[in-house]
Structure formats: structure tokens, C-alpha cells
Design a protein around this motif. Structure first.
Motif, short mmCIF file in Angstrom:
data_model
loop_
_atom_site.label_atom_id
_atom_site.label_comp_id
_atom_site.label_asym_id
_atom_site.label_seq_id
_atom_site.Cartn_x
_atom_site.Cartn_y
_atom_site.Cartn_z
N GLU A 23 0.83 -1.20 0.00
CA GLU A 23 0.00 0.00 0.00
C GLU A 23 0.88 1.27 0.00
N LEU A 24 1.92 1.25 0.82
CA LEU A 24 2.77 2.44 0.94
C LEU A 24 3.60 2.69 -0.31
N LEU A 25 4.10 1.62 -0.94
CA LEU A 25 4.88 1.81 -2.16
C LEU A 25 3.99 2.39 -3.24
N ALA A 26 2.72 1.97 -3.27
CA ALA A 26 1.78 2.55 -4.24
C ALA A 26 1.54 4.02 -3.91
N LEU A 27 1.39 4.31 -2.63
CA LEU A 27 1.12 5.67 -2.18
C LEU A 27 2.22 6.64 -2.62
N ILE A 28 3.47 6.21 -2.49
CA ILE A 28 4.58 7.11 -2.87
C ILE A 28 4.93 6.97 -4.35
N GLY A 29 4.16 6.16 -5.07
CA GLY A 29 4.35 6.06 -6.51
C GLY A 29 5.62 5.33 -6.91
N LEU A 30 6.00 4.32 -6.11
CA LEU A 30 7.20 3.55 -6.45
C LEU A 30 6.77 2.25 -7.14
N ASP A 31 7.42 1.96 -8.26
CA ASP A 31 7.17 0.73 -9.00
C ASP A 31 7.31 -0.47 -8.07
N PRO A 32 6.28 -1.33 -7.97
CA PRO A 32 6.35 -2.48 -7.04
C PRO A 32 7.53 -3.40 -7.33
N GLU A 33 8.01 -3.35 -8.58
CA GLU A 33 9.17 -4.18 -8.92
C GLU A 33 10.42 -3.80 -8.14
N LEU A 34 10.45 -2.56 -7.65
CA LEU A 34 11.64 -2.10 -6.92
C LEU A 34 11.66 -2.61 -5.48
N ALA A 35 10.58 -3.22 -5.03
CA ALA A 35 10.47 -3.63 -3.62
C ALA A 35 11.58 -4.58 -3.19
N GLU A 36 12.04 -5.41 -4.11
CA GLU A 36 13.06 -6.39 -3.75
C GLU A 36 14.49 -5.91 -4.02
N ARG A 37 14.60 -4.67 -4.51
CA ARG A 37 15.94 -4.10 -4.73
C ARG A 37 16.52 -3.59 -3.41
N TYR A 38 17.80 -3.22 -3.47
CA TYR A 38 18.47 -2.63 -2.31
C TYR A 38 18.60 -1.11 -2.50
N PRO A 39 18.68 -0.37 -1.40
CA PRO A 39 18.69 1.10 -1.51
C PRO A 39 19.67 1.64 -2.54
N ALA A 40 20.89 1.10 -2.59
CA ALA A 40 21.90 1.64 -3.50
C ALA A 40 21.48 1.51 -4.96
N GLN A 41 20.50 0.65 -5.25
CA GLN A 41 20.07 0.46 -6.63
C GLN A 41 19.01 1.48 -7.05
N LEU A 42 18.61 2.34 -6.11
CA LEU A 42 17.59 3.36 -6.39
C LEU A 42 18.24 4.73 -6.49
N SER A 43 17.56 5.65 -7.18
CA SER A 43 18.05 7.03 -7.25
C SER A 43 17.86 7.70 -5.88
N GLY A 44 18.54 8.84 -5.69
CA GLY A 44 18.41 9.58 -4.44
C GLY A 44 16.97 9.96 -4.14
N GLY A 45 16.26 10.40 -5.17
CA GLY A 45 14.86 10.80 -5.00
C GLY A 45 13.98 9.62 -4.60
N GLN A 46 14.22 8.47 -5.25
CA GLN A 46 13.45 7.26 -4.91
C GLN A 46 13.73 6.84 -3.48
N GLN A 47 15.01 6.91 -3.08
CA GLN A 47 15.36 6.53 -1.70
C GLN A 47 14.65 7.44 -0.71
N GLN A 48 14.59 8.73 -1.04
CA GLN A 48 13.94 9.67 -0.14
C GLN A 48 12.47 9.32 0.02
N ARG A 49 11.82 8.94 -1.09
CA ARG A 49 10.41 8.56 -1.00
C ARG A 49 10.23 7.30 -0.15
N VAL A 50 11.19 6.38 -0.26
CA VAL A 50 11.13 5.17 0.57
C VAL A 50 11.26 5.56 2.04
N GLY A 51 12.14 6.54 2.32
CA GLY A 51 12.28 7.03 3.69
C GLY A 51 10.96 7.55 4.23
N VAL A 52 10.22 8.26 3.39
CA VAL A 52 8.91 8.78 3.80
C VAL A 52 7.94 7.63 4.02
#
Ligand code: ADP
Ligand code: MG
Length: 390
Positions: free
Chosen positions: A128-157
Motif C-alpha cells: 500500500e505504501l509503495l503505491a502511495l509514494i508512486g514507487l514501481d512495485p518491482e523495486l520492492a526487492e531491490r536494495y537502496p543503493a540500486q535506487l536514485s536519491g529521490g526514490q530513496q527519499q520517498r522510501v524514507g517517507v
């Protein structure tokens, strides 16, 4: 209010809250009093070292309060256990602080797991939260370093929102992001907040970010003292003293434009014309008109272009016009952006359309400069003692 039903936004009150770090000579925060109504964003802003982070951390007891109190939802934070505070108060920091060796999904699941939620409930919440912040569900199994700074920030939120806390603490949450992505994240976050309606304490050292994000702004000064607590408009119109005035900056009239929409001012009207209409008719309408140019519109009242003198010398309004209607502004545009569009296009006038693209009026550089000078006058006329307070 039971502790099993978090999620409802809660009022946050600082009551003469002070902090002295062990061994420190002076207070890091001195008798801070402010009320943040539930569902609002309060921005703590001020120079480095003035006690913003300390003040904010007193709200979830990451920093113990020396004297005074912080009351959330009518109850002192001192009466809450650390696990209650973890559930009721979400926390986002500048360095994002994602665990590098855990997946995105595991990061977001941190607090639900600490709270002992079962696997299904946790997994559903993460999704639900990944959808809320507009993150592709496919990224759920990735590690933080594989995401952009902006995506990481949204994950932090998302991680801070996981247990659906009533209060969010955000310490320079966009500080580590480049300016372009920062602006995008700010806008995204404001849209999210419009949906969520959390009570948010937001720390920044950037006054422009404070003006943009805050329903209310607490300007702090050295020694953890509150210099002024007011809405952005009040702060810009009536700074309490020289410190606030300097901190807000010399261009505060211009900054006020960031708080206004094009539709907030009285727009001018241009004579309107249709293709094929007799030019003589249009020329008559131009006599004494507010805007000295005629605007051609289509049958749906959408602006097509401005008529030149050469166009008007012809018998009827031509289908092909010399001057385009650009830039076309929207009543919902922020005034500061509209001004920069006008300046960039080197034009005095721009048609303004409503949500349906129909002509609503014309914005001129003159309207804006009149607003700016009347704004200055307003500030001059009202000495500090007579200014209204929040
Ligand atoms: N853990 C700490 N121990 C001792 N002093 C601290 C600690 N954290 C912050 N301070 C001091 O408290 C003051 C306020 O710091 P801080 O709240 O971090 O300010 P800001 O977030 O506005 O930059 C500073 O003088 C800082 O050096
Ligand atoms: Mg800080």
C-alpha cells in the motif's frame, strides 16, 4: 484515544520546552512554546546550530526534555513508552537512513515488525505504501543503493508512514537531494499531505522551502529561541524584528508571489475578437480598453493569438495571426512562476485561462508591480505593534 488506534492527526504543543545537553554551558533550546494544530505542517527554520533538530527530537524523546513539556494529542510525551512513540510519531531524516543491506520492502517494514505485526498485515501495508509514494512495485526487492536519491527519499517517507502515525517529524528531508529533484519531491509530498492530513514538524535551514511547505513557520535563532511563529504570509508581511527580516531576506515582497495564484488578483480584460469579424468593430472596442491589444478567441473561448495593427488594418480579422497568444497562463498558476513566464517571453500581457482552457482575463506585468508596491506600502503603514498575530 486509544494507543491501538493511531493514525488520526494529533495536535502538538511545545510548552516552555527547554533542553540543556549534559556539560553544555547554555541551553540548546530555550523555553520553546508553540502549538501545531492537527493536520498542519509546522516548519522549524533558522541558522545552523540554533536548535531545530533538538527541538524536533524532544517530540519523540530521542532527546530528553530538560524542562517544560511536549504534549501530543493532549498527553505528555513523557507518559508514553518508546514503542508508543515509535508508532505515533514517524521520523524522516536527511541522510534517509535506509538500511543498506535490507531490501526496500524490508526497510519499509521496519516499524510494523518492531510492533509485532504479522506477515500478511506487514506485506499488505508495504504494498500500500509503495503505491502511495508512486514507487514501481518491482523495486520492492531491490536494495537502496540500486535506487536514485529521490526514490530513496520517498522510501524514507514510506518507512516513516508505515505504522500510520498521527505525527511526522521530518529533519531536512530533502536536504541531500539536488535542487530539481528537491522541487519535485516537495510537490509530491504536498500532494501526499493533502491526502493524509498528518501533523508534521518539518526542519529546514532554507527559508524558501519553509515558505513553500509550511502552514506555519517557527523561525528560531541562536540559543534555541523562538523569533517568530506565524503563517508564511504574516511572516513576509510583518516580520517581528530585524533578525526575522534579515532571515526572510530583502526580496520578501517577491517571495509573497510564491503564495499567490494568478486567479487571486483582479485580472484585466482585453477586447476579444473572432476570426472573420469586421476589424472596425474590434478597433472601436480598443478605444479606452484596459489592455491595448485585441485577443482572438475560438468558438470555445480559447485564446488563439493577439492582433497586430497590421492585422487590424485589414477588413476582417484574419485566420492567420502574427503574434501567438503565448505564454498562456492558468488561474491556478503560482504568481511567481507567471511573472517569470512573462519576463522570459519579454511580453507585457498574457491571457489567463480557467480549468477548461477558456479565457478568464489578462495578467500584466503592471498588475504584478502594482501588487508588489502596494504590498510594500502595507508593511510600511502598519508598525509592528499594530500587526495582527497568529
Ligand atoms: N548530542 C549533543 N550533545 C551536545 N550538544 C549538542 C548535541 N546535539 C546538538 N548539540 C548542540 O546543541 C545546539 C543545537 O543543535 P541542533 O539542534 O543540532 O541545531 P540545528 O538542528 O538547528 O542545526 C548546537 O549548539 C549543538 O552543538
Ligand atoms: Mg539540525
Amino acid at each position: 484515544m486509544t494507543t491501538d488506534a493511531p493514525g488520526e492527526a494529533l495536535e502538538v504543543e511545545f510548552r516552555e520546552a527547554s533542553k540543556r545537553y549534559p556539560g553544555a554551558e547554555r541551553l540548546a533550546v530555550e523555553r520553546l512554546s508553540l502549538d501545531v494544530p492537527s493536520g498542519e505542517i509546522c516548519v522549524l527554520v533558522g541558522p545552523s546550530g540554533c536548535g531545530k533538530t533538538t527541538a524536533m527530537r524532544m517530540a519523540n524523546r530521542m532527546v530528553e526534555i530538560t524542562e517544560g513539556d511536549v504534549v501530543i494529542g493532549g498527553r505528555s510525551v513523557r507518559e508514553r513508552s518508546p514503542s508508543q512513540l515509535r508508532r505515533e510519531v514517524g521520523y524522516v531524516i536527511q541522510q534517509i537512513g535506509l538500511f543498506p543491506h535490507r531490501t526496500i520492502a524490508d526497510n519499509v517494514a521496519t516499524v510494523p515488525r518492531l510492533l509485532g505485526w504479522n506477515r500478511e498485515r506487514t506485506a499488505a501495508r508495504v504494498e500500500e505504501l509503495l503505491a502511495l509514494i508512486g514507487l514501481d512495485p518491482e523495486l520492492a526487492e531491490r536494495y537502496p543503493a540500486q535506487l536514485s536519491g529521490g526514490q530513496q527519499q520517498r522510501v524514507g517517507v514510506a518507512r516513516a508512514l508505515a505504522a500510520n502515525p498521527g505525527v511526522m517529524l521530518m529533519d531536512e528531508p530533502f536536504g541531500a537531494v539536488d535542487p530539481i529533484n528537491r522541487e519535485r519531491l516537495q510537490n509530491e509530498f504536498l500532494r501526499l499531505q493533502a491526502e493524509l492530513g498528518k501533523t508534521i514538524l518539518f526542519v529546514t535551514h532554507d527559508i524558501d522551502e519553509a515558505i513553500k511547505m509550511g502552514d506555519r513557520i517557527a523561525i528560531m535563532r541562536e540559543g534555541g529561541k523562538l523569533a517568530q511563529y506565524a503563517t508564511p504570509a504574516e511572516l513576509l508581511m510583518a516580520p517581528a524584528d530585524g533578525f526575522v527580516e534579515d532571515f526572510v531576506g530583502a526580496d520578501r515582497a517577491l517571495k509573497r508571489l510564491a503564495l499567490m495564484r494568478v486567479g487571486d488578483v483582479d485580472l484585466w480584460q482585453a477586447p476579444l475578437a473572432h476570426v472573420g469579424q469586421a476589424s472596425g468593430e474590434v478597433r472601436r472596442k480598443l478605444v479606452g480598453a484596459e489592455v491595448p491589444y485585441a485577443l482572438v478567441i475560438d468558438s470555445e473561448r480559447r485564446p488563439l493569438g493577439w492582433l497586430s495593427d497590421a492585422d487590424l488594418a485589414r477588413e476582417t480579422v484574419p485566420a492567420r495571426r502574427v503574434a501567438s497568444a503565448d505564454p498562456i497562463l492558468d488561474v491556478g498558476d503560482v504568481m511567481r512562476d507567471a511573472l517569470s513566464d512573462l519576463l522570459q517571453a519579454e511580453t507585457q500581457y498574457a491571457p489567463v485561462v480557467d480549468g477548461g482552457g477558456r479565457i478568464a482575463g489578462v495578467l500584466s506585468v503592471e498588475i504584478i508591480s502594482e501588487f508588489l508596491s502596494s504590498d510594500e506600502a502595507l508593511v510600511e503603514e502598519h508598525p509592528a505593534a499594530e500587526r495582527p498575530h497568529a
